[in-house]
Design a protein around this motif. Structure first.
Motif, PDB file in Angstrom:
ATOM      1  N   TYR A 166       0.827  -1.208   0.000  1.00 42.32           N
ATOM      2  CA  TYR A 166       0.000   0.000   0.000  1.00 42.32           C
ATOM      3  C   TYR A 166       0.863   1.261   0.000  1.00 42.32           C
ATOM      4  CZ  TYR A 166      -4.498  -2.319   0.736  1.00 42.32           C
ATOM      5  OH  TYR A 166      -5.652  -3.061   0.577  1.00 42.32           O
ATOM      6  N   LYS A 167       1.928   1.259   0.789  1.00 43.91           N
ATOM      7  CA  LYS A 167       2.801   2.423   0.875  1.00 43.91           C
ATOM      8  C   LYS A 167       3.473   2.706  -0.462  1.00 43.91           C
ATOM      9  CE  LYS A 167       6.735   4.313   3.452  1.00 43.91           C
ATOM     10  NZ  LYS A 167       7.725   4.050   4.540  1.00 43.91           N
ATOM     11  N   SER A 168       3.936   1.662  -1.147  1.00 47.54           N
ATOM     12  CA  SER A 168       4.630   1.842  -2.422  1.00 47.54           C
ATOM     13  C   SER A 168       3.694   2.390  -3.490  1.00 47.54           C
ATOM     14  CB  SER A 168       5.234   0.512  -2.883  1.00 47.54           C
ATOM     15  OG  SER A 168       6.210   0.058  -1.975  1.00 47.54           O
ATOM     16  N   LEU A 169       2.498   1.819  -3.592  1.00 45.45           N
ATOM     17  CA  LEU A 169       1.556   2.303  -4.597  1.00 45.45           C
ATOM     18  C   LEU A 169       1.066   3.702  -4.243  1.00 45.45           C
ATOM     19  CD1 LEU A 169      -0.013   1.872  -7.151  1.00 45.45           C
ATOM     20  CD2 LEU A 169      -1.747   0.623  -5.853  1.00 45.45           C
ATOM     21  N   GLY A 170       0.828   3.940  -2.962  1.00 38.88           N
ATOM     22  CA  GLY A 170       0.378   5.264  -2.543  1.00 38.88           C
ATOM     23  C   GLY A 170       1.394   6.348  -2.859  1.00 38.88           C
ATOM     24  N   SER A 171       2.672   6.086  -2.600  1.00 41.43           N
ATOM     25  CA  SER A 171       3.711   7.081  -2.877  1.00 41.43           C
ATOM     26  C   SER A 171       3.844   7.316  -4.377  1.00 41.43           C
ATOM     27  CB  SER A 171       5.047   6.648  -2.282  1.00 41.43           C
ATOM     28  OG  SER A 171       5.509   5.444  -2.874  1.00 41.43           O
ATOM     29  N   ALA A 172       3.670   6.249  -5.175  1.00 42.67           N
ATOM     30  CA  ALA A 172       3.727   6.405  -6.634  1.00 42.67           C
ATOM     31  C   ALA A 172       2.565   7.252  -7.135  1.00 42.67           C
ATOM     32  CB  ALA A 172       3.719   5.034  -7.302  1.00 42.67           C
TER      33      ALA A 172
END
Length: 212
Positions: A166-172
């Protein structure tokens, strides 16, 4: 003679394409290909049918290289999920009508036939509006959000912890929001990010509840 920077970029492109194709689910590896984008101001990443049964994922490698690898992975899996969900936009009558209308407008302008020129412009207007509307409907937003969910599932399947996915997709998505051009594009990204935050919060509550 190519410059050192050009050679490095080409090396990154080739290496990254091989890496991303290895991230494809086994059932997609035979007919989904990754290629670098060309043309003026291409999208960061998109996918489209390439004829027959083949689908291509097209990436602007210059922008892509600036992202962290975990962000690249989740954005790539978003496109993979679109392919799995069979929600890749298909060119319909609008593209053909737009081409015919433009060609007709140019031809009639040359022969100075006002009525046919207006008719050709009307065809262009209708086709162009339909293409614009296709990218702004609630159904299209829903399919993008569903593809984000699919990307999270693919990330977990490939070894990501759920919070990290979730963190990786959210930051992207935050980066894409900041770079989005035009109100509709930014609005779509905002809705995807809002839905992702809600999903992440729901997953966190479920995890915490299971641990009690």
């Amino acid at each position: 003679m190519p410059s050192p920077n050009s050679s490095l970029k080409n090396t990154f492109s080739r290496t990254e394409i091989r890496r991303l194709e290895d991230l494809l689910p086994p059932e997609l590896q035979a007919w989904v290909k990754v290629i670098p984008a060309d043309g003026i101001r291409p999208k960061l990443i998109t996918c489209e049918e390439a004829g027959g049964d083949e689908v291509v994922v097209i990436i602007d490698m210059l922008k892509w290289e600036r992202l962290a690898q975990d962000q690249r992975n989740l954005l790539f899996w978003h496109e993979v999920a679109r392919i799995q969900n069979d929600t890749i936009p298909k060119d319909g009558w609008e593209v053909a009508a737009l081409a015919i209308g433009l060609g007709g407008a140019v031809g009639e302008l040359w022969v100075q036939n006002g009525l046919l020129f207006v008719l050709a412009l009307a065809i262009c207007g209708v086709a162009g509006f339909q293409l614009w509307r296709r990218g702004s409907t609630k159904k299209d937003i829903k399919t993008l959000i569903e593809a984000d969910r699919g990307a999270i599932k693919l990330a977990v399947r490939n070894g990501y912890a759920l919070p990290a996915a979730y963190k990786s997709l959210g930051s992207a998505l935050k980066l894409l929001v900041n770079e989005a051009e035009g109100g509709r594009q930014r609005n779509n990204m905002d809705k995807r990010l809002e839905a992702l935050r809600a999903e992440a919060a729901k997953a966190r509550r479920s995890y915490e509840g299971a641990g009690e």
